[in-house]
Scaffold this active site. Structure first.
Site: not given
Length: 539
Positions: A14, A382, A508, A510
């Protein structure tokens, strides 16, 4: 000849390999080079499609219907160019291919081994995007952390490839952590030294170190890292914590990461990167003239990465509207008739997020009923669209206990049902309706005014759809199917007539929002929420 850049990670996970890869690619693209990025993940899943978002963040879907790692979303948002199935490869996919070949008899007489068979297949896929001659540079991000058992075949493949390609045709960037010890009051280079030593044990010498840090690296630290990690001092790059991921390309430009990489690859650095539009976007992002709060109602709200693309789409749309969008995640399970007013009354707009399964369904329906009746801007994606249909069926059409057959297979009113092509599907992975599909938009609708055109293409990831047996009933009561798939007549977009903004899509949106092209649905939703916020303040 295509040049190859490999990005590895050390010390901890990360650290932001995806952002560094995307930022470097953006700088190289801004200099006029054709660049693509691919992600090699060490897990054995064939793709992230069957993973819980809590495990791995959102599953990002490409135009060609590949379920991929969320880092591909960063690549597309930064570069404004679509990725594909070839841009994300997992250990599972590699092994599946090699085992299938073995069963076919392709290796007849040979003992199939990690070296050479697995590593050869990894190398083949690493070079696949560079084979067509379109790209000048292919950046490959290796998932995991150096030292992990599962990453070893990928590192070995990089070692072999570097030897085969030649020194000026590839380079390795090692992203590492330089932690600050508060008790000692100083930065520590030892974790990075150990990480590089591990990489050296595998036969790979990094060319550039990108050091994640909370404090600036002074010249002494840089010299120490260069000396003990065998890199040039100008190849020790500082990556200090940034207020936004969109600041990182400019920070890497200041550190001359792109110039150092191009010099090592013996490519021209004459043309300076053209980042004028990027700077305009950043200027708007950092100097908003207004602020709104959008409530995102969903299942996976404890982990923002589960809705990564939605979050980023709000950032893009907010910048266009010169408005700071504060996203407030609300657990769908926590919403009830008793507290919905308290939770949603101060929201400028509400988005009901995608997901699977029945957990939190009633809370989503309660939230949608509230925003529909109180004329608060609503956007459904969705499952969010399917919930809007169920809520309208129950509370407006009075279809008692109307539902999706996903939640209640025996419902009397299956307003959302299983797609015809899904009824015979047995395997879960990669079998949904995936990727880009066309949608025709009806004239005179809210959707038509938002998109400004009659035919669009959007990305999908679902098994269930609006049941057209109920369409006439819905439209007569005011819920319009404003977007329809021309090939199979599936309802793609629904909207309410007498509402300032009530739009929901089966797809979707996005996934297609980028810095250069914010998605029109998000832009319009933010604009409507901003208007609602101003009106609410005047009251």
């Amino acid at each position: 000849m295509t040049k190859y850049i490999f990005v590895t990670g050390g010390v901890t996970s990360s650290l932001g390999k995806g952002i560094i890869s995307a930022s470097l690619a953006k700088l190289l693209q801004a200099r006029g080079y054709k660049v693509t990025i691919q992600k090699f993940d060490p897990y054995i899943n064939i793709d992230p499609g069957t993973l819980n978002p809590y495990e791995h963040g959102e599953c990002y879907v490409t135009e060609d219907g590949a379920e991929t790692d969320l880092d591909l979303g960063h690549y597309e948002r930064f570069l404004n160019t679509p990725t594909s199935q070839a841009n994300n490869v997992t250990t599972g996919r590699i092994y599946q291919y090699v085992i299938d070949k073995e069963r076919e008899g392709a290796y007849l007489g040979k003992t199939v081994q990690v070296v050479p068979h697995i590593t050869d297949e990894i190398k083949r896929r690493m070079c696949l995007l560079g084979k067509n001659g379109y790209y000048d540079i292919v950046i490959t991000e290796l998932g995991g952390t150096v030292g992990d058992i599962e990453s070893l075949p990928f590192i070995e493949a990089v070692r072999q490839l570097r030897w085969e390609l030649g020194s000026s045709n590839s380079l390795v960037i090692h992203l590492t952590l330089v932690p600050f010890l508060a008790a000692a009051g100083e930065l520590k280079t030892k974790p990075t030294q150990h990480s590089v030593k591990t990489l050296l044990e595998y036969g790979v010498q990094p060319d550039i170190l990108v050091c994640r840090t909370e404090h600036h690296l002074n010249s002494e630290i840089r010299k120490k890292l260069a000396l003990f990690c065998n890199v040039n001092i100008n190849a020790v790059v500082e990556s200090i914590d940034a207020p936004s991921i969109y600041d990182v390309p400019l920070m890497m430009l200041k550190e001359q990461l792109d110039k150092t990489a191009l010099t090592k690859l013996k490519l021209s650095t004459k043309s300076e990167p053209d980042l004028a539009n990027w700077k305009v976007f950043l200027g708007k992002l950092k100097n908003p003239t207004a602020e709104i709060t959008i409530g995102v109602v969903g299942k996976y709200v404890e982990l923002p990465d589960a809705y990564k693309s939605i979050n980023e789409a709000f950032i893009h749309a907010g910048a266009i509207n010169e408005c700071k969008v504060r996203v407030k995640y609300i657990a769908a399970e926590s919403i009830s008739d008793d507290n919905v007013n308290e939770k949603l009354k101060k929201m400028s707009g509400v988005l009901v997020a995608p997901g699977f399964g029945s957990r939190g369904l009633e809370g989503k329906l309660t939230a949608i009923k509230y925003v529909r009746e109180n004329l608060i801007p609503f956007f459904g994606i969705c499952l969010g669209m399917q919930c809007a249909v169920v809520e309208f069926g129950r509370n407006v059409l009075k279809l008692k206990n109307a539902n999706s057959v996903e939640m209640d297979p025996k419902t009397k009113y299956p307003v959302i049902h299983l797609m015809e092509g899904q009824k015979t599907v047995k395997n879960m992975g990669g079998t949904m309706r995936l990727g880009a599909y066309d949608c025709e938009i009806k004239k005179g609708t809210k959707a038509a005014s938002i998109y400004g055109k009659s035919r669009i293409s959007e990305r999908h990831r679902h098994r269930y759809e609006f049941n057209n047996d109920y369409l006439a009933q819905y439209e007569a009561a005011g819920m319009i199917a404003s977007g329809i798939n021309p090939d199979n007549n599936l309802v793609e977009i629904v909207e309410l007539k007498n509402h300032p903004f009530f739009v929901a899509g089966q797809f979707h949106p996005e996934l297609k929002s980028t810095v250069a092209n914010p998605h029109p649905l998000f832009v319009s939703f933010v604009a409507a929420s901003l208007t609602h916020s101003k009106v609410a303040k005047q009251k």
